[in-house]
Design an enzyme around this catalytic site. Structure first.
Site, short mmCIF file in Angstrom:
data_model
loop_
_atom_site.label_atom_id
_atom_site.label_comp_id
_atom_site.label_asym_id
_atom_site.label_seq_id
_atom_site.Cartn_x
_atom_site.Cartn_y
_atom_site.Cartn_z
N GLY A 3 2.80 2.37 10.77
CA GLY A 3 3.76 3.46 10.58
C GLY A 3 4.51 3.85 11.85
O GLY A 3 5.16 4.89 11.91
N GLU A 34 -5.30 -4.72 10.74
CA GLU A 34 -4.24 -3.72 10.91
C GLU A 34 -4.48 -2.94 12.21
O GLU A 34 -5.26 -1.98 12.23
CB GLU A 34 -4.25 -2.72 9.75
CG GLU A 34 -3.91 -3.32 8.41
CD GLU A 34 -3.34 -2.26 7.47
OE1 GLU A 34 -2.25 -2.49 6.95
OE2 GLU A 34 -3.97 -1.21 7.27
N SER A 63 3.69 -2.18 10.33
CA SER A 63 5.14 -2.26 10.50
C SER A 63 5.74 -3.61 10.11
O SER A 63 6.68 -4.10 10.74
CB SER A 63 5.54 -1.89 11.94
OG SER A 63 5.14 -0.57 12.24
N GLY A 79 2.94 -1.12 4.33
CA GLY A 79 2.95 0.31 4.02
C GLY A 79 4.37 0.77 3.70
O GLY A 79 4.87 0.55 2.60
N GLY A 80 5.02 1.37 4.68
CA GLY A 80 6.35 1.97 4.49
C GLY A 80 7.35 1.08 3.76
O GLY A 80 8.04 1.53 2.84
N GLU A 105 -6.69 4.84 8.03
CA GLU A 105 -6.44 6.27 7.76
C GLU A 105 -7.69 6.91 7.16
O GLU A 105 -8.00 8.06 7.44
CB GLU A 105 -5.22 6.40 6.82
CG GLU A 105 -3.92 6.14 7.58
CD GLU A 105 -2.79 5.55 6.77
OE1 GLU A 105 -2.84 5.59 5.53
OE2 GLU A 105 -1.85 5.02 7.40
N HIS A 137 -9.43 1.37 5.06
CA HIS A 137 -8.15 1.55 5.74
C HIS A 137 -8.35 2.49 6.93
O HIS A 137 -9.13 3.44 6.85
CB HIS A 137 -7.11 2.11 4.77
CG HIS A 137 -5.72 2.04 5.34
ND1 HIS A 137 -5.26 2.96 6.25
CD2 HIS A 137 -4.72 1.16 5.14
CE1 HIS A 137 -4.03 2.62 6.60
NE2 HIS A 137 -3.67 1.53 5.94
N ASN A 145 0.87 -1.18 0.00
CA ASN A 145 0.00 0.00 0.00
C ASN A 145 0.90 1.23 0.00
O ASN A 145 1.48 1.57 1.02
CB ASN A 145 -0.90 -0.04 1.25
CG ASN A 145 -1.74 1.22 1.39
OD1 ASN A 145 -1.80 2.05 0.49
ND2 ASN A 145 -2.38 1.38 2.54
N LYS A 165 0.11 4.26 -0.29
CA LYS A 165 -0.51 5.45 0.30
C LYS A 165 -0.27 6.67 -0.60
O LYS A 165 -0.23 6.52 -1.82
CB LYS A 165 -0.02 5.65 1.73
CG LYS A 165 -0.19 4.37 2.57
CD LYS A 165 0.06 4.54 4.04
CE LYS A 165 -0.16 3.21 4.74
NZ LYS A 165 0.00 3.29 6.20
#
Ligand code: 13P
Length: 249
Positions: A173, A167, A213, A234-235, A96, A94, A9, A11
């Site tokens: 994150g 999640e 993470s 993600g990251g 967010e 999600h 993802n 983002k």
């Protein structure tokens, strides 16, 4: 045996040119067909990536979709628009979007149904805040999100097309990963809810990802848990770490 699914993802990262450069740099290293690998770039990069990923092992996903069909919805993107770009997966709900853009369980459910009607696989995200976990409300929160998210979705769709993603918000994150036991416990809990609503066979076929993470160091342990069928990354999906995660075995 459920096929593992690892989703990146991205983002709100990477312009279309950056997206092309990055995907080109990692594409040849992702040659597995044993697991489903999905990349969810920003909408502005979907068209370019759709061409680049044609006939490749990496599938294309989107990060959001409208629950409306078409018309005067400024800034929205329809399922038909995603379908026209060969988008196969779409993240919905999600945290967010739930937290920053006030997406409710009802909206998440409408989006999932809209996607399924077009044959696109929804990746339905659920997760609790740290306060909810500390106050022991996590099971109620997750149960509510799962039940309402799947409302009126057929057993066939849940069995073959829906992907769930657990999640925990406090692990996104932050560099704090849920322990493998915590992640496994919640994925098992989600599977049990699906078993209650549908059947054992539906629950046993449903793929459930863990997200929060995930990195090359913890991927192997997480992905070897009995009820965890993949990762929503993600990251780490923005770097070469994604290749290492895909090659976790
Ligand atoms: P991180 O991997 O950066 O924690 O993000 C997880 C996530 O939100 C994926 O959807």
């Amino acid at each position: 045996m459920r096929k593992k699914i690892i989703t990146g993802n991205w983002k709100m990262n990477y312009t279309v040119n950056e997206a092309e450069a990055f995907i080109t740099s990692i594409l040849e290293s992702i040659n597995t067909t044993e697991i489903d690998v999905v990349i969810c770039p920003n909408f502005t990069a979907l068209d370019r990536l759709s061409n680049l990923l044609d006939n490749k092992n990496v599938k294309l996903g989107a990060q959001n979709v409208s629950y409306e069909t078409k018309g005067a919805y400024t800034g929205e993107t329809s399922v038909d628009m995603l379908y026209a770009l060969d988008v196969e997966y779409c993240i919905v709900g999600h945290s967010e979007r739930r937290q920053i853009l006030n997406e409710t369980n009802e909206i998440v459910n409408l989006k999932a149904k809209k996607l399924l009607a077009k044959g696109i696989n929804p990746i339905i995200c659920v997760g609790e805040t740290l306060t909810e976990r500390n106050e022991n409300k996590l099971y109620d929160v997750i149960s509510n999100q799962v039940k309402n998210g799947l409302k009126d979705i057929s057993s066939e769709d849940v069995k073959t097309k829906v992907v769930m993603a657990y999640e925990p918000i406090w692990a996104i994150g932050t560099g704090v990963t849920a322990t493998t036991e915590q992640a496994e416990d919640m994925c098992k809990y989600i599977r049990n809810i699906v078993c209650e609503i549908y059947s054992e066979s539906v629950a046993n076929n449903l793929r459930i990802q863990y997200g929060g993470s995930v990195n090359p160091k913890n991927a192997n342990e997480i992905l070897n848990m009995e009820n965890i069928d993949g990762a929503l990354v993600g990251g780490a999906s923005l770097t070469n770490d994604f290749v290492a995660i895909v090659n976790y075995q």
